[in-house]
Design a protein around this motif. Sequence first.
Motif, PDB file in Angstrom:
ATOM      1  N   UNK A  51       0.823  -1.205   0.000  1.00 28.01           N
ATOM      2  CA  UNK A  51       0.000   0.000   0.000  1.00 28.01           C
ATOM      3  C   UNK A  51       0.862   1.261   0.000  1.00 28.01           C
ATOM      4  N   UNK A  52       2.095   1.115   0.485  1.00 24.91           N
ATOM      5  CA  UNK A  52       3.033   2.244   0.483  1.00 24.91           C
ATOM      6  C   UNK A  52       3.694   2.380  -0.875  1.00 24.91           C
ATOM      7  N   UNK A  53       4.097   1.248  -1.447  1.00 24.18           N
ATOM      8  CA  UNK A  53       4.726   1.255  -2.776  1.00 24.18           C
ATOM      9  C   UNK A  53       4.661  -0.139  -3.370  1.00 24.18           C
ATOM     10  N   UNK A  54       4.360  -0.205  -4.669  1.00 29.42           N
ATOM     11  CA  UNK A  54       4.308  -1.500  -5.359  1.00 29.42           C
ATOM     12  C   UNK A  54       5.674  -1.911  -5.884  1.00 29.42           C
ATOM     13  N   UNK A  55       6.694  -1.097  -5.624  1.00 29.10           N
ATOM     14  CA  UNK A  55       8.017  -1.413  -6.161  1.00 29.10           C
ATOM     15  C   UNK A  55       8.550  -2.714  -5.581  1.00 29.10           C
ATOM     16  N   UNK A  56       8.983  -3.586  -6.492  1.00 32.54           N
ATOM     17  CA  UNK A  56       9.681  -4.815  -6.127  1.00 32.54           C
ATOM     18  C   UNK A  56      10.818  -4.978  -7.133  1.00 32.54           C
ATOM     19  N   UNK A  57      12.011  -5.105  -6.618  1.00 32.66           N
ATOM     20  CA  UNK A  57      13.161  -5.238  -7.512  1.00 32.66           C
ATOM     21  C   UNK A  57      14.442  -4.990  -6.758  1.00 32.66           C
ATOM     22  N   UNK A  58      15.469  -4.569  -7.497  1.00 28.24           N
ATOM     23  CA  UNK A  58      16.778  -4.336  -6.885  1.00 28.24           C
ATOM     24  C   UNK A  58      16.668  -3.316  -5.758  1.00 28.24           C
ATOM     25  N   UNK A  59      17.332  -3.616  -4.663  1.00 28.23           N
ATOM     26  CA  UNK A  59      17.357  -2.657  -3.559  1.00 28.23           C
ATOM     27  C   UNK A  59      17.982  -1.354  -4.048  1.00 28.23           C
ATOM     28  N   UNK A  60      17.397  -0.222  -3.697  1.00 30.41           N
ATOM     29  CA  UNK A  60      17.933   1.056  -4.193  1.00 30.41           C
ATOM     30  C   UNK A  60      19.228   1.445  -3.482  1.00 30.41           C
ATOM     31  N   UNK A  61      19.909   2.427  -4.051  1.00 31.62           N
ATOM     32  CA  UNK A  61      21.085   3.009  -3.407  1.00 31.62           C
ATOM     33  C   UNK A  61      20.664   4.359  -2.836  1.00 31.62           C
TER      34      UNK A  61
END
Length: 479
Positions: free
Chosen positions: A147-157
């Motif tokens: 619900x906060x973010x649908x982002x799934x993938x490489x951990x950000x820098x």
Amino acid sequence: MAKSIGELLVREGLISEEQLEQAVAQFRRDGGRLVNAILSLGFITEEQLDQFLHFNLPVPLKIVDTGLSEVFLVDLLLKAAYLEAGTFTLQRMSQVLSLPFSVVEELIELVRTDHLAAIRTSSSYTSSTQVLELTQRGRERAEAAFKISLYVGAAPVPLDDYAFVLSRQSVRQIELDKEWIDSSLRHLVIGDKLLRQLGPAFASGRSIFLYGPPGTGKTSIAEGLGKGIPGEVFIPQSIEVSGQIIRFFDPAIHTPIEDKKNRGDASLDLRMNLTHDPRWKKCHRPVVMVGGELTLDMLELRYDYSSKFYEAPVHMKAGNGVFILDDFGRQRIEPRQLLNRWIIPLERGVDYPSLHTGMKFEIPFDQITVFSTNLNPLELVDEAFLRRIRHKIHVQYQTEAEFKEILRRVCHKQNVHYDSEVAEYLLSNYYLKQNRPLVGSHPRDLMEHIIDQAHFLQLPPTFTKEAIDSAVANYFVEL
């Protein structure tokens, strides 16, 4: 701000301001390269310079090394596991999150301690063989994280890491010479005068304004020089700013350089197989070209209210590379509106992207920005803006010798025999007598007409007077 190699060496504490001034004075007196002057004066060793120019990004071994919070990374892992139908392995999470085994092991220990996941099966006592499954509590937390973010993938820098690396691998630290520009543009026919202008312009690492009539090769020149810039850079897959995620890596723009050692395998300790932080991809310096489709919103962070994360703007993806604004003046917005967006970045070397919350943050504006137009520059921009563009280069029509050489190369490329008498026939009858300018793109276009005609007649294409007459009749508009 984007900095030259000398300024970067000062910032890193490898040389002093006084030493840089001495090296610059010698460089201007003797010519050559600035780094050679620094080396010859003994301010740094070749080993120190090599380590500086070929820096690496250390592999994070623990959560704290990532610069991200435990809560942030746990939520990211839970979302990734949720999309795997709730079951996951250490190796799979390492691949999805682009994190080493040691970091993922620490995250898994946290989710197990908090009863967010449990071991489902295991063929041995090692964590690499375990299959884990989200508990009901883990699924509920993953759903809350979505619900906060649908982002799934490489951990950000983190933003600070991105800004540091962007400045460290500045496009201005590259020292280009005449041999480089000759090599980068050898596929084009360009006069010596223009080459002498283009070399210093690109070597400066600053903004360039290419103007002149259509078909004279402005776009080809900009693209050729952009693709010819040497070196490699680290590109983040995504960036974290105040808890918000900006997706950055774009396969349509960024070309990775395969590093076999960084691909990893199923061994227990992937740290030994990584040469750099896997959240970053080692790539060729980017070259981004946009034209009439460019709008102001393409130069800002794009927030997707459904997915709740950002996409980096197109010019930001050109960081440490080249951004080409082709057909400048033909965008759907007023040129002055577009240029107002660039004034501060061009003048100060920094840009200020804005989140949808209104928060602004600062990043280095490090790219060679090329404005290319076939319109009158004085009708597009005012003198104040032109002052901020370091190099203004007029790309003019080709000379007779250049036009013939382009024609010869086009014939060679298409495996068509080149006849100098036919070339003279073309110039005399359809250019000189007609007072028509010698446009560098015409030979290619005329040859395409010759090939189309030959294919229709099921004959091999030939460079003859008859073929020229037929091509010209279909190519030029006569009123």
